[in-house]
Design a protein around this motif. Structure first.
Motif, mmCIF file in Angstrom:
data_model
loop_
_atom_site.group_PDB
_atom_site.id
_atom_site.type_symbol
_atom_site.label_atom_id
_atom_site.label_comp_id
_atom_site.label_asym_id
_atom_site.label_seq_id
_atom_site.Cartn_x
_atom_site.Cartn_y
_atom_site.Cartn_z
ATOM 1 N N ALA A 176 0.773 -1.095 0.000
ATOM 2 C CA ALA A 176 0.080 0.048 -0.076
ATOM 3 C C ALA A 176 1.047 1.254 -0.144
ATOM 4 C CB ALA A 176 -0.800 0.109 1.290
ATOM 5 N N ASP A 177 0.624 2.004 -0.975
ATOM 6 C CA ASP A 177 1.403 3.464 -1.019
ATOM 7 C C ASP A 177 0.385 4.514 -1.065
ATOM 8 O OD1 ASP A 177 1.016 3.549 -3.841
ATOM 9 O OD2 ASP A 177 3.271 3.139 -4.194
ATOM 10 N N ASP A 178 0.642 5.693 -1.539
ATOM 11 C CA ASP A 178 -0.012 6.827 -1.814
ATOM 12 C C ASP A 178 -0.818 6.872 -2.867
ATOM 13 O OD1 ASP A 178 1.841 7.099 -3.731
ATOM 14 O OD2 ASP A 178 2.594 9.289 -2.994
ATOM 15 N N ALA A 179 -0.736 5.797 -3.826
ATOM 16 C CA ALA A 179 -1.410 5.600 -5.210
ATOM 17 C C ALA A 179 -2.487 4.447 -4.909
ATOM 18 C CB ALA A 179 -0.657 5.411 -6.031
ATOM 19 N N GLU A 217 -1.434 -3.772 -10.425
ATOM 20 C CA GLU A 217 -2.094 -2.784 -10.073
ATOM 21 C C GLU A 217 -3.282 -3.201 -9.513
ATOM 22 O OE1 GLU A 217 -2.452 0.837 -12.326
ATOM 23 O OE2 GLU A 217 -0.530 1.612 -11.950
ATOM 24 N N LEU A 218 -3.895 -3.040 -8.244
ATOM 25 C CA LEU A 218 -4.989 -3.330 -7.676
ATOM 26 C C LEU A 218 -5.767 -1.774 -7.384
ATOM 27 C CD1 LEU A 218 -3.858 -5.945 -5.008
ATOM 28 C CD2 LEU A 218 -4.550 -6.167 -7.279
ATOM 29 N N ALA A 219 -6.543 -1.618 -6.503
ATOM 30 C CA ALA A 219 -7.470 -0.581 -6.346
ATOM 31 C C ALA A 219 -6.606 0.582 -6.208
ATOM 32 C CB ALA A 219 -8.201 -0.620 -4.951
ATOM 33 N N ARG A 220 -6.938 1.738 -6.952
ATOM 34 C CA ARG A 220 -6.243 3.188 -7.288
ATOM 35 C C ARG A 220 -6.913 3.769 -6.429
ATOM 36 N NH1 ARG A 220 -1.403 2.706 -8.221
ATOM 37 N NH2 ARG A 220 -2.106 0.832 -6.730
ATOM 38 N N ALA A 221 -6.109 4.837 -5.726
ATOM 39 C CA ALA A 221 -6.847 5.637 -4.735
ATOM 40 C C ALA A 221 -5.773 6.893 -4.256
ATOM 41 C CB ALA A 221 -7.330 5.205 -3.271
ATOM 42 N N ASP A 222 -6.205 8.063 -4.013
ATOM 43 C CA ASP A 222 -5.214 9.303 -3.874
ATOM 44 C C ASP A 222 -5.228 9.001 -2.470
ATOM 45 O OD1 ASP A 222 -3.593 11.363 -3.622
ATOM 46 O OD2 ASP A 222 -4.768 12.693 -4.735
ATOM 47 N N LEU A 223 -4.035 8.625 -1.897
ATOM 48 C CA LEU A 223 -3.677 8.699 -0.472
ATOM 49 C C LEU A 223 -2.318 9.423 -0.307
ATOM 50 C CD1 LEU A 223 -4.398 4.771 -0.041
ATOM 51 C CD2 LEU A 223 -5.964 6.673 0.263
ATOM 52 N N SER A 224 -2.358 10.559 -0.616
ATOM 53 C CA SER A 224 -1.324 11.716 -0.505
ATOM 54 C C SER A 224 -1.749 12.891 -0.121
ATOM 55 C CB SER A 224 -0.284 11.761 -1.554
ATOM 56 O OG SER A 224 -1.188 12.391 -2.664
ATOM 57 N N THR A 225 -0.820 13.604 0.414
ATOM 58 C CA THR A 225 -1.002 14.850 1.044
ATOM 59 C C THR A 225 0.135 15.725 0.604
ATOM 60 O OG1 THR A 225 -1.925 16.538 2.643
ATOM 61 C CG2 THR A 225 -0.175 14.792 3.175
ATOM 62 N N ALA A 226 0.157 16.930 0.533
ATOM 63 C CA ALA A 226 1.506 17.620 0.382
ATOM 64 C C ALA A 226 2.468 18.013 1.460
ATOM 65 C CB ALA A 226 0.998 19.530 0.211
ATOM 66 N N GLY A 227 3.497 17.784 1.174
ATOM 67 C CA GLY A 227 4.737 17.595 2.223
ATOM 68 C C GLY A 227 5.275 18.879 2.521
ATOM 69 N N LEU A 228 6.249 19.008 3.124
ATOM 70 C CA LEU A 228 6.991 20.026 3.461
ATOM 71 C C LEU A 228 7.440 20.731 2.407
ATOM 72 C CD1 LEU A 228 8.908 19.013 6.603
ATOM 73 C CD2 LEU A 228 6.754 19.984 6.592
ATOM 74 N N GLU A 229 7.725 22.229 2.453
ATOM 75 C CA GLU A 229 8.057 22.919 1.265
ATOM 76 C C GLU A 229 9.282 22.295 0.563
ATOM 77 O OE1 GLU A 229 9.538 27.394 0.200
ATOM 78 O OE2 GLU A 229 8.745 26.884 2.103
ATOM 79 N N GLY A 230 9.213 22.109 -0.608
ATOM 80 C CA GLY A 230 10.370 21.186 -1.574
ATOM 81 C C GLY A 230 10.241 20.114 -1.496
ATOM 82 N N GLN A 231 9.357 19.418 -0.729
ATOM 83 C CA GLN A 231 9.383 17.755 -0.421
ATOM 84 C C GLN A 231 8.404 17.034 -1.185
ATOM 85 O OE1 GLN A 231 11.849 16.194 1.327
ATOM 86 N NE2 GLN A 231 12.815 18.334 1.142
ATOM 87 N N GLY A 232 7.688 17.920 -2.260
ATOM 88 C CA GLY A 232 6.772 17.083 -3.048
ATOM 89 C C GLY A 232 5.417 16.799 -2.076
ATOM 90 N N SER A 233 5.198 15.443 -2.402
ATOM 91 C CA SER A 233 3.907 14.936 -1.533
ATOM 92 C C SER A 233 4.131 13.835 -0.828
ATOM 93 C CB SER A 233 2.748 14.221 -2.608
ATOM 94 O OG SER A 233 3.249 13.356 -3.334
ATOM 95 N N ARG A 234 3.529 13.531 0.236
ATOM 96 C CA ARG A 234 3.790 12.428 0.895
ATOM 97 C C ARG A 234 2.649 11.346 1.223
ATOM 98 N NH1 ARG A 234 1.853 12.931 6.309
ATOM 99 N NH2 ARG A 234 1.107 15.229 6.917
ATOM 100 N N SER A 235 2.955 10.134 1.402
ATOM 101 C CA SER A 235 1.789 9.222 1.760
ATOM 102 C C SER A 235 1.026 9.343 3.152
ATOM 103 C CB SER A 235 2.338 7.878 1.716
ATOM 104 O OG SER A 235 1.380 7.018 1.822
ATOM 105 N N LEU A 236 -0.262 9.218 2.891
ATOM 106 C CA LEU A 236 -0.909 9.265 4.146
ATOM 107 C C LEU A 236 -1.290 7.711 4.666
ATOM 108 C CD1 LEU A 236 -4.006 11.376 3.047
ATOM 109 C CD2 LEU A 236 -2.264 11.952 4.634
ATOM 110 N N VAL A 237 -0.775 6.839 4.056
ATOM 111 C CA VAL A 237 -0.818 5.264 4.263
ATOM 112 C C VAL A 237 0.125 5.058 5.912
ATOM 113 C CG1 VAL A 237 -0.457 2.922 3.894
ATOM 114 C CG2 VAL A 237 -1.228 4.388 2.202
ATOM 115 N N ARG A 238 -0.408 4.318 6.723
ATOM 116 C CA ARG A 238 0.119 4.407 8.065
ATOM 117 C C ARG A 238 0.097 2.947 8.638
ATOM 118 N NH1 ARG A 238 -2.239 9.099 11.787
ATOM 119 N NH2 ARG A 238 -4.194 8.156 11.076
ATOM 120 N N GLY A 239 -0.787 2.191 8.025
ATOM 121 C CA GLY A 239 -0.875 0.758 8.401
ATOM 122 C C GLY A 239 -1.654 -0.066 7.476
#
Length: 420
Positions: free
Chosen positions: A143-146, A158-180
């Motif tokens: 499981a990752d941010d996609a 590829e299985l189920a697709r979902a946007d599981l990301s949010t903006a990261g710190l400045e200059g760090q692009g996006s980060r995944s919301l998946v935690r478990g």
């Protein structure tokens, strides 16, 4: 308390002090602490290929997950390519005493910092995951941010697709919301991506009944007692795990946390409260062993001038929780946990800022391993100090236990006596 990108881990013998360049803060070891070699762990210094084009890896980056595959592991994390962090995997031969980047960097890095959108630098490769499990047939469910993907060898489905990301710190692009992620014995999948109901008060998990082909949101009941004087507060999940078709999830305080349980693979849920928790508690791991659930986390003590320590909770049913054993733990925060063949918990942890902070000098860490069951006193072993603490631990298919950081790894042979 440093918070890694995924979730996170005092030397006593003269020989180890010399080899590792320094010992733990005075008085920080646990009562009865011994070198990790006394618990069967053999250190292999420099055996992990460094996950950066430079000599620096930000705290919490590099190796994050160890998955037992074949006769060794597939390790999953990221590599600092001089411009940004890219997906990285490590593998080893059957001896499993060295882990090398696989695929390996191709020499396209030129150093320096750049925009997160820059195409410069090695692009990484391998399995991308913030949470992953090895399935019964040896496939890796990730499981990752996609969303979800299944890997069989190097083939990716590829299985189920979902946007599981949010903006990261400045200059760090996006980060995944998946935690478990938890997978039940019947193959149902439950993913925690930090989602909440529309009012923001109760957690929402994602559930799949078709082996990952689709994901559906399932709102969890809110803990009514968590409401403060100004109304309801946002409740979140910190850890979740499955045993059979039972899935358990826990929040983290302060003082009070929700405990959610499903006995039908995540379709319906009940909630109870865990009270009397210390402030500044962050739970990071949850496992089932010996007929009980054991949750581990760190308590920040820096405001009191102390080192972080590990907190333990246990439950037989996943609903009613009580503090677990802390005797023998000493200072140090749990990074990761595995269950060995004897049912013992092997916990890898660390002490951060193990020496006074000096401007311009890189932080120093001391690694520690604990062996126990959450009820009896823990056995504690010291892993050494340096700039790259232990980050992950797993039990190999042949019963050996592997602890790894970004530089070193430690191996314990199968059949070494545990906590009993």
């Amino acid at each position: 308390m440093r918070r890694p990108a995924s979730v996170l881990t005092a030397l006593t013998s003269v020989g180890l002090l010399v080899a590792c360049g320094g010992g733990p803060p005075a008085g920080r070891t646990g009562l009865g602490s011994v070198p990790a070699s006394d618990l069967g762990f053999v250190r292999h210094a420099g055996a992990v290929q460094w996950p950066s084009a430079s000599d620096f890896v930000p705290p919490g980056h590099g190796m994050r997950l160890l998955l037992p595959l074949g006769e060794c592991v597939r390790a999953i994390g990221d590599y600092q390519n001089g411009y940004r962090a890219v997906t990285a995997n490590w593998t080893g031969d059957p001896a499993c005493d060295r882990l090398r980047l696989d695929p390996a960097p191709d020499g396209t890095t030129n150093g320096g910092d750049g925009s997160p959108d820059a195409v410069n630098g090695w692009r990484g490769g391998g399995i991308s995951a913030q949470a992953a499990v090895v399935e019964r047939d040896g496939a890796v469910l990730a499981a990752d941010d996609a969303g979800l993907a299944r890997y069989r060898g190097e083939a990716r489905q590829e299985l189920a697709r979902a946007d599981l990301s949010t903006a990261g710190l400045e200059g760090q692009g996006s980060r995944s919301l998946v935690r478990g992620m938890a997978v039940t014995s019947s193959g149902r999948i439950v993913v925690d991506a930090g989602l909440s109901t529309k009012d923001g008060h109760a957690p929402v998990v994602l559930r799949s009944d078709d082996h990952g082909a689709s994901l559906h949101p399932v709102p969890l009941p809110s803990d009514p007692g968590a409401a403060g004087p100004e109304g309801s507060v946002r409740q979140v999940i910190s850890v979740l795990a499955a045993d059979g078709d039972t899935v358990v999830a826990l929040g983290s305080g302060p003082g009070r946390a929700g405990a959610w349980r499903s006995t039908d693979g995540g379709r319906t849920w009940s909630v109870s409260a865990v009270t009397g928790l210390p402030p500044q508690l962050m739970l990071t791991r949850l496992v089932r062993t010996g007929g009980r659930w054991v949750a581990l986390g760190g308590v920040e003590r820096s405001e009191q001038g102390g080192q972080d320590d590990t907190y333990v909770l246990t439950s037989t049913d996943g609903r009613t929780w009580r503090p677990g054993a802390t005797d023998g733990l000493g200072a140090g925060r749990a990074q990761d946990v595995t269950v060995d063949r004897s049912g013992n918990l092997i916990v890898a942890g660390m002490i951060d800022d193990s020496r006074p902070v000096v401007a311009g000098r890189r932080a120093d860490y001391c690694g520690v391993v604990w062996i126990g069951d959450g009820v009896r006193a823990w056995k504690r072993g010291e892993l050494g100090c340096g700039d790259a603490p232990p980050q992950a631990v797993t039990t190999l298919r042949d019963g050996r236990v592997l602890i790894a950081g970004n530089r070193d790894l430690w191996l314990r042979a199968a059949g070494v006596p545990g906590a009993a």
